[in-house]
Design a protein around this motif. Structure first.
Motif, PDB file in Angstrom:
ATOM      1  N   ASP A  53       7.570 -32.384  51.593  1.00  0.00           N
ATOM      2  CA  ASP A  53       8.362 -31.348  52.238  1.00  0.00           C
ATOM      3  C   ASP A  53       7.931 -31.120  53.681  1.00  0.00           C
ATOM      4  OD1 ASP A  53       9.902 -30.939  50.025  1.00  0.00           O
ATOM      5  OD2 ASP A  53       8.723 -29.255  49.270  1.00  0.00           O
ATOM      6  N   LYS A  54       6.655 -31.451  53.968  1.00  0.00           N
ATOM      7  CA  LYS A  54       6.135 -31.347  55.320  1.00  0.00           C
ATOM      8  C   LYS A  54       5.312 -32.592  55.619  1.00  0.00           C
ATOM      9  CE  LYS A  54       5.617 -26.270  55.272  1.00  0.00           C
ATOM     10  NZ  LYS A  54       4.654 -25.144  55.478  1.00  0.00           N
ATOM     11  N   GLY A  55       5.192 -32.908  56.895  1.00  0.00           N
ATOM     12  CA  GLY A  55       4.392 -34.068  57.244  1.00  0.00           C
ATOM     13  C   GLY A  55       4.572 -34.444  58.700  1.00  0.00           C
ATOM     14  N   THR A  56       4.217 -35.670  59.013  1.00  0.00           N
ATOM     15  CA  THR A  56       4.381 -36.196  60.360  1.00  0.00           C
ATOM     16  C   THR A  56       5.081 -37.549  60.286  1.00  0.00           C
ATOM     17  OG1 THR A  56       2.211 -37.288  60.340  1.00  0.00           O
ATOM     18  CG2 THR A  56       2.306 -35.023  61.176  1.00  0.00           C
ATOM     19  N   PHE A  57       5.687 -37.948  61.390  1.00  0.00           N
ATOM     20  CA  PHE A  57       6.308 -39.268  61.438  1.00  0.00           C
ATOM     21  C   PHE A  57       6.337 -39.772  62.875  1.00  0.00           C
ATOM     22  CE2 PHE A  57       9.816 -36.433  62.300  1.00  0.00           C
ATOM     23  CZ  PHE A  57      10.706 -37.136  63.112  1.00  0.00           C
ATOM     24  N   ASP A  58       6.434 -41.080  63.006  1.00  0.00           N
ATOM     25  CA  ASP A  58       6.515 -41.717  64.319  1.00  0.00           C
ATOM     26  C   ASP A  58       7.984 -41.754  64.729  1.00  0.00           C
ATOM     27  OD1 ASP A  58       6.455 -43.274  66.564  1.00  0.00           O
ATOM     28  OD2 ASP A  58       5.716 -45.088  65.598  1.00  0.00           O
ATOM     29  N   VAL A  59       8.319 -40.996  65.754  1.00  0.00           N
ATOM     30  CA  VAL A  59       9.716 -40.868  66.182  1.00  0.00           C
ATOM     31  C   VAL A  59      10.295 -42.216  66.609  1.00  0.00           C
ATOM     32  CG1 VAL A  59      11.261 -39.800  67.858  1.00  0.00           C
ATOM     33  CG2 VAL A  59       9.374 -38.484  66.888  1.00  0.00           C
ATOM     34  N   VAL A  60       9.554 -42.970  67.406  1.00  0.00           N
ATOM     35  CA  VAL A  60      10.085 -44.218  67.961  1.00  0.00           C
ATOM     36  C   VAL A  60      10.424 -45.204  66.848  1.00  0.00           C
ATOM     37  CG1 VAL A  60       9.580 -46.183  69.459  1.00  0.00           C
ATOM     38  CG2 VAL A  60       8.830 -43.885  70.122  1.00  0.00           C
ATOM     39  N   HIS A  61       9.524 -45.355  65.893  1.00  0.00           N
ATOM     40  CA  HIS A  61       9.761 -46.285  64.783  1.00  0.00           C
ATOM     41  C   HIS A  61      10.926 -45.806  63.916  1.00  0.00           C
ATOM     42  CE1 HIS A  61       8.919 -49.140  61.568  1.00  0.00           C
ATOM     43  NE2 HIS A  61       8.976 -48.126  60.722  1.00  0.00           N
ATOM     44  N   THR A  62      10.928 -44.523  63.584  1.00  0.00           N
ATOM     45  CA  THR A  62      11.961 -43.982  62.696  1.00  0.00           C
ATOM     46  C   THR A  62      13.344 -44.073  63.310  1.00  0.00           C
ATOM     47  OG1 THR A  62      10.406 -42.462  61.633  1.00  0.00           O
ATOM     48  CG2 THR A  62      12.744 -41.915  61.482  1.00  0.00           C
ATOM     49  N   MET A  63      13.478 -43.685  64.579  1.00  0.00           N
ATOM     50  CA  MET A  63      14.796 -43.702  65.206  1.00  0.00           C
ATOM     51  C   MET A  63      15.278 -45.129  65.462  1.00  0.00           C
ATOM     52  SD  MET A  63      15.175 -40.586  64.915  1.00  0.00           S
ATOM     53  CE  MET A  63      16.900 -40.622  65.395  1.00  0.00           C
ATOM     54  N   ALA A  64      14.358 -46.054  65.688  1.00  0.00           N
ATOM     55  CA  ALA A  64      14.760 -47.457  65.828  1.00  0.00           C
ATOM     56  C   ALA A  64      15.382 -47.959  64.534  1.00  0.00           C
ATOM     57  CB  ALA A  64      13.556 -48.313  66.208  1.00  0.00           C
ATOM     58  N   GLU A  65      14.788 -47.584  63.398  1.00  0.00           N
ATOM     59  CA  GLU A  65      15.337 -47.992  62.105  1.00  0.00           C
ATOM     60  C   GLU A  65      16.702 -47.350  61.869  1.00  0.00           C
ATOM     61  OE1 GLU A  65      12.379 -47.028  59.120  1.00  0.00           O
ATOM     62  OE2 GLU A  65      11.790 -49.138  59.048  1.00  0.00           O
ATOM     63  N   ILE A  66      16.799 -46.052  62.116  1.00  0.00           N
ATOM     64  CA  ILE A  66      18.054 -45.346  61.862  1.00  0.00           C
ATOM     65  C   ILE A  66      19.180 -45.898  62.734  1.00  0.00           C
ATOM     66  CG2 ILE A  66      19.224 -43.117  62.175  1.00  0.00           C
ATOM     67  CD1 ILE A  66      16.736 -41.749  61.108  1.00  0.00           C
TER      68      ILE A  66
END
Length: 537
Positions: free
Chosen positions: A183-196
């Motif tokens: 429900d909470k956490g952290t993520f790498d924006v650059v990697h995630t948005m590249a995938e999306i």
């Protein structure tokens, strides 16, 4: 002779016992020093008053390449203070003349074909990636026809269907990604948005067959092909460097994949089940009646995939990073959707996106500050006089436009370094100014892909202008709006340290993007309740 012997004798004795490498090194150092001295004297003593001032540099050939490559926008602003809006710098041995401001954008981006040429600059880099016969590997007239094909494929009906497809991809990714299991956490924006962005673009523009392959080996092929955009390939595009060999292998495999899809679709007797671009291009014909060959369809699809992915991936990453630094804007975006669409938040639609002005302004403000393409190059084909100056740009130069500099200039956008989507509110200075600029460019022109505005009078040109203006502008706004609109529904984001800082910009490739990794914190929103609004977690 006695004096000469007295001087050279001890030197000869010392050199005679010295290692060859040391002697060679000393000779090279002397030669290099003389080269620098001659280069400096040339700049100081032999200035050409009929050409723009040259940015001072020590090393010939290298010139200002390193400073430009580290941070081109900072480099341009510093040069502007010293030399004005028009100046020349050495970029890997090539004299490159920069013309900043709206007049510079007009001069370069709306230049006539007899004066400026994009193909000669970009073809060595793009042809090995995209393929033969498309984009910059064909006459400009043919490219304009290809742009027309793509433009007609981005019909309102197609864009309307893409919103649903993109929404499904975003929500599926947020549901299945390991980065969002808690429900909470952290993520790498650059990697995630590249995938999306690659998933959403492949499913909407490219079709379900292409999208299905991104769960297996296609993503690796894309990465290898993407490495073909390394700046070194401006000079050595065909050199057998490891990344070029991988690029060529990836290109071959991707072309084979597209050709298989096209062949299968033709065998289905044209039964269409989507509005993707492959179907559109398969039906297109050039002016002389020749159908677009299947290999050119494949090459255009690669070009669309690569070009769209870079810009949308970078921009969506910057948007999320800016929202993490300004969580109050993210809450405003959420509240806007609730207010416009209702507390139960029905699925986003094409029509619904048009009713979310703040969402559109967030995209617009981010593109103002973080345009993916920071510089645009043209080859000078005939001497060009710069109005109001004694300068004539010779054919030995390249021209460089930097619209991003204009959009970061206080004259047009007060406090330009501040990310403020509300600067675009209806009736604001920014909104009125860009609207006025568009009205000044109201004369339409047909470069070969339909009537469009020249667009060069505006200080805001994230998609370029003139004959090479990006025709995917509408799709980009739809894709980015749909992605961010759905992310806002699902998550709250903030900087891990609670600050308003954002990461720096990576200028190591042709497309600027956020430095990676870029970690931020997230918290999942509860499902909306039509009677109580959003549930707490």
């Amino acid at each position: 002779m006695g004096i000469l012997a007295t001087i050279t004798g001890p030197l000869a004795e010392r050199l005679d016992g010295a290692p060859v490498l040391l002697v060679t090194g000393a000779g090279f150092a002397i030669f290099f020093t003389l080269l620098i001295v001659c280069n400096v004297l040339k700049q100081l003593l032999f200035k050409n008053p009929n050409e723009p001032p040259v940015v001072f540099h020590l090393v010939p050939f290298i010139g200002s390449t390193v400073l430009y490559g580290m941070d081109p926008i900072k480099f341009f602003f510093e040069c502007q203070k010293k030399y004005g809006d028009v100046f020349t710098f050495i970029l890997l041995g090539k004299k490159t003349t920069v013309y900043l401001g709206t007049k510079g954008n007009e001069f370069i981006l709306n230049g006539k074909l007899r004066d400026v040429n994009a193909e000669e600059v970009y073809s060595p880099l793009t042809t090995p990636v995209f393929g033969k016969g498309v984009v910059y590997d064909c006459p400009n007239s043919k490219l304009m026809e290809q742009k027309k094909f793509v433009k007609f494929g981005l019909s309102a009906e197609a864009l309307r269907s893409y919103v649903t497809l993109i929404s499904a991809e975003v929500n599926e990714h947020l549901d299945r990604s390991h980065a969002f299991t808690a429900d909470k956490g952290t993520f790498d924006v650059v990697h995630t948005m590249a995938e999306i962005t690659i998933y959403t673009a492949s499913r909407s523009l490219q079709g379900k067959e292409v999208r299905s392959k991104f769960d297996s080996s296609f993503a690796d092929l894309y990465h290898d092909l993407d490495m073909g955009f390394s700046p070194v390939n401006f000079m050595l595009p065909w050199f057998p460097l490891p990344h070029n060999r991988r690029r060529d292998a990836a290109h071959k495999k991707m072309v084979e994949t597209y050709m298989e899809i096209i062949k299968a679709r033709r065998a289905s007797n044209g039964k269409r089940d989507s509005e993707d671009m492959i179907w559109n291009l398969m039906q297109c014909k050039y002016k002389d009646g020749t159908p677009v060959p299947d290999d050119e369809v494949a090459h255009m699809m690669i070009a669309l995939l690569m070009a769209g992915q870079h810009s949308s991936s970078s921009t969506s990453s910057w948007i999320v990073l800016r929202l993490a630094a300004n969580p109050h804007i993210m809450e405003e975006l959420y509240d806007e959707q609730v207010r416009v669409m209702g507390a139960d938040l029905p699925p986003l639609t094409y029509e619904g996106l048009q009713k979310l002005p703040l969402l559109s302004q967030v995209v617009k403000e981010t593109l103002r500050m973080h345009a993916p393409i920071h510089t645009i190059l043209r080859k000078v084909k005939s001497p060009m006089s710069v109005e109001g100056t004694p300068y004539v740009i010779p054919t030995s130069h390249n021209l460089l436009a930097a619209p991003t500099v204009t959009s970061l200039t206080p004259t047009y956008f007060p406090e330009p370094e501040a990310w403020d989507p509300h600067r675009w509110d209806a009736g604001s200075k920014a909104a009125n100014m860009t609207a006025t600029a568009e009205e000044a460019d109201e004369d339409k022109i047909d470069y070969g892909y339909g009537l469009v505005s020249k667009g060069t009078s505006s200080p805001y040109l994230p998609f370029g202008a003139g004959r090479h203006r990006c025709i995917g502008e509408q799709f980009a706004y739809i894709q980015l709006g749909t992605i961010i609109g759905n992310v806002v529904r699902r998550l709250r984001v903030r900087n891990i340290d609670g600050s308003k800082q954002v990461v720096g910009t990576d200028y190591s490739s042709l497309f600027s993007r956020p430095m990676a990794p870029a970690m931020i914190a997230y918290e999942k929103r509860g499902k909306p309740d039509p009677t109580k609004g959003e549930k707490a977690l």
